[in-house]
Write an enzyme that holds these catalytic residues in place. Structure first.
Site, mmCIF file in Angstrom:
data_model
loop_
_atom_site.group_PDB
_atom_site.id
_atom_site.type_symbol
_atom_site.label_atom_id
_atom_site.label_comp_id
_atom_site.label_asym_id
_atom_site.label_seq_id
_atom_site.Cartn_x
_atom_site.Cartn_y
_atom_site.Cartn_z
ATOM 1 N N LYS A 183 35.314 1.208 33.540
ATOM 2 C CA LYS A 183 34.053 1.007 34.529
ATOM 3 C C LYS A 183 33.025 2.143 34.920
ATOM 4 O O LYS A 183 31.712 3.091 34.478
ATOM 5 C CB LYS A 183 32.753 0.218 34.781
ATOM 6 N N ASN A 184 33.483 2.690 36.194
ATOM 7 C CA ASN A 184 33.342 3.562 36.814
ATOM 8 C C ASN A 184 33.366 5.072 36.496
ATOM 9 O O ASN A 184 32.920 6.148 37.020
ATOM 10 C CB ASN A 184 33.518 4.180 37.913
ATOM 11 N N ARG B 166 23.081 2.691 51.128
ATOM 12 C CA ARG B 166 23.451 3.398 49.555
ATOM 13 C C ARG B 166 22.377 4.234 49.749
ATOM 14 O O ARG B 166 21.391 4.612 48.520
ATOM 15 C CB ARG B 166 23.506 2.612 48.785
ATOM 16 N N CYS C 76 21.605 -1.668 48.430
ATOM 17 C CA CYS C 76 22.339 -2.820 47.555
ATOM 18 C C CYS C 76 22.682 -4.199 48.366
ATOM 19 O O CYS C 76 23.068 -4.029 49.651
ATOM 20 C CB CYS C 76 22.710 -2.635 46.325
ATOM 21 N N ASP D 121 37.045 -0.763 46.726
ATOM 22 C CA ASP D 121 36.319 -1.759 45.645
ATOM 23 C C ASP D 121 37.724 -3.340 45.254
ATOM 24 O O ASP D 121 37.421 -4.050 44.322
ATOM 25 C CB ASP D 121 36.545 -1.417 44.064
ATOM 26 N N ARG E 218 29.149 -7.610 34.882
ATOM 27 C CA ARG E 218 28.794 -5.922 34.920
ATOM 28 C C ARG E 218 30.061 -5.465 34.671
ATOM 29 O O ARG E 218 30.776 -4.215 34.658
ATOM 30 C CB ARG E 218 28.459 -6.082 36.340
HETATM 31 C C1 UD1 Z 1 31.047 5.075 43.949
HETATM 32 C C2 UD1 Z 1 31.553 3.285 43.136
HETATM 33 C C3 UD1 Z 1 31.563 2.165 44.738
HETATM 34 C C4 UD1 Z 1 32.953 1.896 45.130
HETATM 35 C C5 UD1 Z 1 32.451 3.790 45.795
HETATM 36 C C6 UD1 Z 1 33.270 4.097 47.029
HETATM 37 C C7 UD1 Z 1 30.607 3.829 41.092
HETATM 38 C C8 UD1 Z 1 29.374 3.355 39.896
HETATM 39 N N1 UD1 Z 1 30.153 3.236 41.881
HETATM 40 O O1 UD1 Z 1 29.880 4.290 44.561
HETATM 41 O O2 UD1 Z 1 32.175 0.998 42.928
HETATM 42 O O3 UD1 Z 1 32.065 1.493 46.050
HETATM 43 O O4 UD1 Z 1 32.083 4.872 44.797
HETATM 44 O O5 UD1 Z 1 34.609 4.352 46.172
HETATM 45 O O6 UD1 Z 1 31.188 4.677 40.426
HETATM 46 N N2 UD1 Z 1 26.231 7.908 50.837
HETATM 47 C C9 UD1 Z 1 25.649 8.557 51.953
HETATM 48 N N3 UD1 Z 1 24.756 9.622 51.191
HETATM 49 C C10 UD1 Z 1 24.779 9.746 50.100
HETATM 50 C C11 UD1 Z 1 25.599 9.305 49.344
HETATM 51 C C12 UD1 Z 1 26.485 8.411 49.955
HETATM 52 O O7 UD1 Z 1 25.012 7.918 52.708
HETATM 53 O O8 UD1 Z 1 24.118 10.576 49.052
HETATM 54 C C13 UD1 Z 1 27.343 6.894 51.441
HETATM 55 C C14 UD1 Z 1 26.899 5.653 51.035
HETATM 56 O O9 UD1 Z 1 26.118 4.599 51.740
HETATM 57 C C15 UD1 Z 1 28.307 5.117 51.805
HETATM 58 C C16 UD1 Z 1 29.518 6.189 51.235
HETATM 59 O O10 UD1 Z 1 28.599 7.319 51.213
HETATM 60 O O11 UD1 Z 1 28.884 4.972 52.940
HETATM 61 C C17 UD1 Z 1 29.956 6.067 49.856
HETATM 62 O O12 UD1 Z 1 29.908 6.353 48.402
HETATM 63 P P1 UD1 Z 1 29.307 7.282 46.818
HETATM 64 O O13 UD1 Z 1 31.471 7.531 47.912
HETATM 65 O O14 UD1 Z 1 28.213 7.547 46.928
HETATM 66 O O15 UD1 Z 1 29.912 5.913 46.611
HETATM 67 P P2 UD1 Z 1 29.391 5.422 44.895
HETATM 68 O O16 UD1 Z 1 28.781 6.594 44.008
HETATM 69 O O17 UD1 Z 1 27.341 5.256 45.099
#
Ligand code: UD1
Length: 430
Positions: free
Chosen positions: A22-23, A129, A124, A314, A407
């Protein structure tokens, strides 16, 4: 809303096909927006998140064809995406609210059209996030960003410009968005402290097949040489390592034996190590993994979630359920998300012994027997942890809010039934 009913106590034995990830699929779908030619994705999982992303692309003007397919021994979907021209450059609240990953349209729309209006996803259940890393990187590439009325407005004068970007955190989402912006930018972009998750490697493979020039796959420094135009391509989505890890726990928690067909052992080294340290036998084959706990006595282990190749956040909830059936204590530390122990109170209702310390750490002590109960979870992986607990609990467990599972877990009941679980979906009107 549908529910899932499980009667615990069955040892699971047999084979499970692991679906496309999915991701990986979500950013791949959005990468198709970077060209006016057709991008075909095979080994796509049938999941509500994919349907939701497809709906968003249709809204933007993409023509999508869907085919039933048979890839690597199992039934899958193939989708062809063609965005000849855009009908809209707006990702509205109603789409983004349903699925945060809608933000993957940001990079492609800015790269191809120089404009986007994206509803801000907000927080969420698992954490706040924020999107600051995505937005500040795009600003460095020449995007003028404005936030008003809950939307990000992004505008580019002329073309995006290559930049040297150092990520504050190795964010998966930001790395994907920057990659998709940089492939059509003027000049060279370097991303330092890039995320190294296998799903990013899969995106790089598709983008390069479309004519992009990206170097450094699987490393934390990515170099992208912008090109004028991308073309169509066909690409097979990688197997879902989180689904594979989840069913590996299903084998271990029921003291059964499951062969996970199509699972890629190299993407699961951290969870495999934890399983082996606990006492589970894991055999790595070229195109599968065999997880065997039939004669095993399991011992608790400590886990700290981390960026890839560390232990995936995850899989944290699923391994917590497993630790409840092991001897001794395990300490679980969540380092990625600030609020990812919501499964704890529900597991406690099933007889778990867990002490949460602050936001980030939990001590899990093995218990003699879990007992079935009506439970629910507020996110996808936590919901699967409750299914796992239900598989070994005495009596009946009803897991509510099944839409979370839909999902991210394709054919969940069929897959578990196929290895001997007593599980059924109870259909209920919404
Ligand atoms: C993706 C995965 C999710 C997984 C996560 C970490 C998808 C659709 N989702 O989520 O299942 O749990 O990677 O492996 O692929 N952060 C910031 N600012 C930003 C972006 C992120 O502070 O602009 C922080 C987030 O709050 C979090 C950390 O960075 O604490 C990691 O987030 P990120 O790697 O971006 O996760 P996602 O891409 O949202």
């Amino acid at each position: 809303m549908d529910k899932i009913k499980i009667r615990g106590g069955k040892k699971l034995e047999g084979k499970i096909y692991i679906s496309g990830a999915k991701n990986a699929a979500l950013p791949l779908i959005c990468a198709s927006l970077l060209t006016d030619e057709t991008v075909t994705l095979t080994n796509m999982p049938m999941l509500s998140d994919i349907t939701a992303m497809n709906a968003l692309l249709k809204e933007l003007g993409t023509d999508i064809d869907e085919f039933d397919d048979f890839v690597d021994g199992h039934n899958t979907k193939t989708y062809s995406y063609r965005t000849k021209e855009f009908k809209s450059l707006i990702a509205p609240y109603d789409f983004v609210r349903k699925m945060r990953a809608s933000y993957y349209v940001l990079g492609p729309l800015l790269a191809r059209e120089g404009h986007i209006e994206l509803s801000l996803p907000g927080g969420c259940a698992i954490g706040a996030r924020p999107m600051d890393i995505h937005l500040s990187a795009l600003e460095q590439m020449g995007v003028k960003i404005e936030i008003k009325q809950g939307y990000v407005y992004g505008d580019v004068q002329g073309k995006l410009k290559g930049a040297h970007i150092i990520l504050r955190i190795a964010s998966v989402g930001a790395t994907c968005n920057i990659l998709m912006a940089a492939v059509l930018a003027e000049g060279k972009t370097i991303i330092e402290n890039a995320a190294k998750e296998p799903e990013i490697g899969d995106l790089i493979d598709l983008l390069n097949a479309m004519g992009a020039k990206i170097e450094g796959k699987d490393s934390s420094v990515l170099t992208i040489y912008g090109v004028e135009k991308l073309h169509g391509a066909q690409h097979k989505v990688i197997p879902d390592r989180i689904e594979a890890g989840s069913y590996a726990v299903a084998a271990a928690i029921t003291r059964g034996r499951i062969e996970l067909l199509n699972a890629q052992a190299e993407t699961l080294q951290s969870p495999i190590k934890v399983l082996r340290d606990m006492g589970v036998t894991v055999e790595e084959k070229e195109h599968s993994l065999i997880v065997d706990a039939q004669e095993a006595t399991l011992w608790g282990q400590d886990i700290m979630t981390d960026y890839y190749p560390g232990f995936p956040t995850d899989l944290q909830a699923q391994f917590m359920a497993l630790m409840l059936t092991a001897k001794g204590a395990s300490m679980i530390t969540e380092n990625i998300w600030e609020n990812r122990f919501m499964h704890v109170p529900e597991l406690m209702r099933m007889g778990a012994n867990i002490n949460v310390h602050g936001h980030a750490s939990a001590i899990v002590r093995g218990v003699k027997q879990l007992s079935g109960a009506p439970v629910m979870a507020t996110d996808l992986r936590a919901s699967f942890a409750l299914i796992l607990a239900g598989l070994v609990a005495e009596g009946e467990t009803i897991v509510n809010r099944v839409y979370h599972l839909d999902r991210g877990y394709e054919h969940l009941e069929e897959k578990l039934k196929g290895v001997g679980a007593d599980i059924e979906r109870i259909k209920e009107p919404d």
